[in-house]
Design an enzyme around this catalytic site. Structure first.
Site, short mmCIF file in Angstrom:
data_model
loop_
_atom_site.label_atom_id
_atom_site.label_comp_id
_atom_site.label_asym_id
_atom_site.label_seq_id
_atom_site.Cartn_x
_atom_site.Cartn_y
_atom_site.Cartn_z
N ARG A 299 11.26 -2.45 11.36
CA ARG A 299 10.17 -2.02 12.24
C ARG A 299 9.99 -3.02 13.37
NH1 ARG A 299 5.00 -0.55 8.54
NH2 ARG A 299 3.97 -1.65 10.23
N ARG B 159 11.23 -6.35 5.12
CA ARG B 159 11.26 -4.87 4.99
C ARG B 159 12.40 -4.25 5.79
NH1 ARG B 159 4.92 -3.11 5.14
NH2 ARG B 159 4.98 -3.77 7.29
N LYS C 245 0.84 -1.22 0.00
CA LYS C 245 0.00 0.00 0.00
C LYS C 245 0.86 1.26 0.00
CE LYS C 245 -2.15 -0.88 3.93
NZ LYS C 245 -1.62 -2.18 4.31
N ARG D 48 -9.73 1.39 8.92
CA ARG D 48 -9.33 0.00 9.19
C ARG D 48 -10.41 -0.76 9.96
NH1 ARG D 48 -3.39 0.55 9.12
NH2 ARG D 48 -2.42 -1.43 9.57
N ARG E 224 -1.08 -9.17 12.98
CA ARG E 224 -1.61 -8.07 12.16
C ARG E 224 -2.44 -8.61 10.99
NH1 ARG E 224 3.90 -5.71 11.18
NH2 ARG E 224 2.97 -4.64 9.40
#
Ligand SMILES: Nc1ncnc2c1ncn2[C@@H]1O[C@H](COP(=O)(O)OP(=O)(O)O)[C@@H](O)[C@H]1O
Length: 288
Positions: free
Chosen positions: A223, A179, A68, A145, A234
């Site tokens: 992160r 990531r 996203k 969300r 998540r």
């Protein structure tokens, strides 16, 4: 822009009132006829073709790791509107010292959603700043969300289009775990190498790692919520609380489903095509 300022006022008010009252006050409008509205707001490359002068007001939906942020950020540059990622707003808030950030860290690092009140507060503050700077539209990433967030947003401003990014579920965990961000320049990279066999006659998906340049290599950070346990949580939270938001917008004829065919080089030109946006001449080579 009137749409944004209405949204700000209502969001700010929503953060002060009880959310039940805010949701009642912001009841969704009548659903338009089924079928995705043609993304007319995107036909001018800069999205400046509305009579009232405002630009696109779009939302990106999709599981953690789907991309996203990548595509919202590229589109925001192309359409000259800000990319507003509520995850970034939360991370900025938790970087500030104090009890509030401690409370947020506890929630985020367990893969849970922060409360609607907190997120609406952070978002409305960001929108006020944007309005003061003369921003004329937005691409939201990470909001709404929950159905309640969607109802509040729908009640206070016109969302033109909701782009629902889909990617093969089995790759999402690996993408999140791979990531990396450069702590100095803020560049985003991914060290994962994704290679998935085709399914049901579909093509094989291969995404090579997106490695940092040498000057960033020693400054890479991960992160805190990109650990296996937290990413799985998540993804579970997305399926439980955010997936119903897809149906919310589908029923209103605003949902554009987009199955990512692979990495950026394959996906970006196809996304532009689906959105009826003409990229700059060099855009295709930049993505390749
Ligand atoms: N709209 C929202 N409502 C509640 N919590 C949010 C929202 N947006 C972001 N957050 C919090 O910030 C975290 C990071 O968000 P984000 O960067 O969008 O993650 P993801 O990569 O899972 O899409 C979320 O796990 C959640 O705790």
């Amino acid at each position: 822009m009137a749409g944004i300022s209405r949204a700000i006022r209502a969001c700010a008010a929503a953060s002060r009132r009880s959310l039940a009252a805010a949701s009642a006050a912001a009841l969704p409008k009548e659903a338009p006829a089924a079928g995705v509205r043609a993304p007319a707001a995107a036909t001018g490359r800069k999205g400046r073709d509305r009579e009232d002068g405002r630009r696109v007001q779009w939302v990106f939906l999709g599981c953690p790791g789907v991309g996203k942020g990548t595509y919202a950020s590229r589109l925001s540059q192309l359409l000259d509107v800000p990319h507003i990622a509520t995850g970034d707003l939360v991370r900025d808030a938790l970087a500030a010292p104090g009890p509030f950030s401690k409370q947020l860290t506890e929630i985020v690092n367990h893969g849970k959603l922060v409360s609607d009140e907190i997120i609406i507060n952070l978002l409305s503050r960001r929108l006020v700043e944007g309005e003061e700077k003369g921003e004329l539209g937005f691409i939201l990433d990470g909001f709404p969300r929950t159905i309640r967030q969607a109802e509040i947003l729908e009640g206070v401003t016109d969302i033109d289009l909701v782009i629902n990014l889909k990617f093969r579920e089995q790759a999402l965990l690996a993408k999140c775990l791979g990531r990396r961000m450069c702590s100095q320049c803020g560049g985003n990279f991914n060290v994962a190498s994704i290679d998935i066999e085709g399914e049901d006659g579909g093509p094989r998906i291969y995404m090579p790692p997106l490695l940092p340049p040498p000057q960033c290599e020693s400054k890479l950070i991960t992160r805190a919520d990109d650990t296996e346990e937290v990413v799985k949580e998540r993804l579970r939270v997305y399926h439980d609380l955010t997936e119903p938001v897809e149906e919310f917008y589908r029923a209103r004829g605003k949902l554009l489903e987009f199955n990512l065919p692979g990495g950026i080089p394959e996906s970006w030109p196809k996304l532009l095509e689906a959105l009826n946006i003409e990229g700059p001449d060099n855009e295709r080579s930049a993505a390749a």
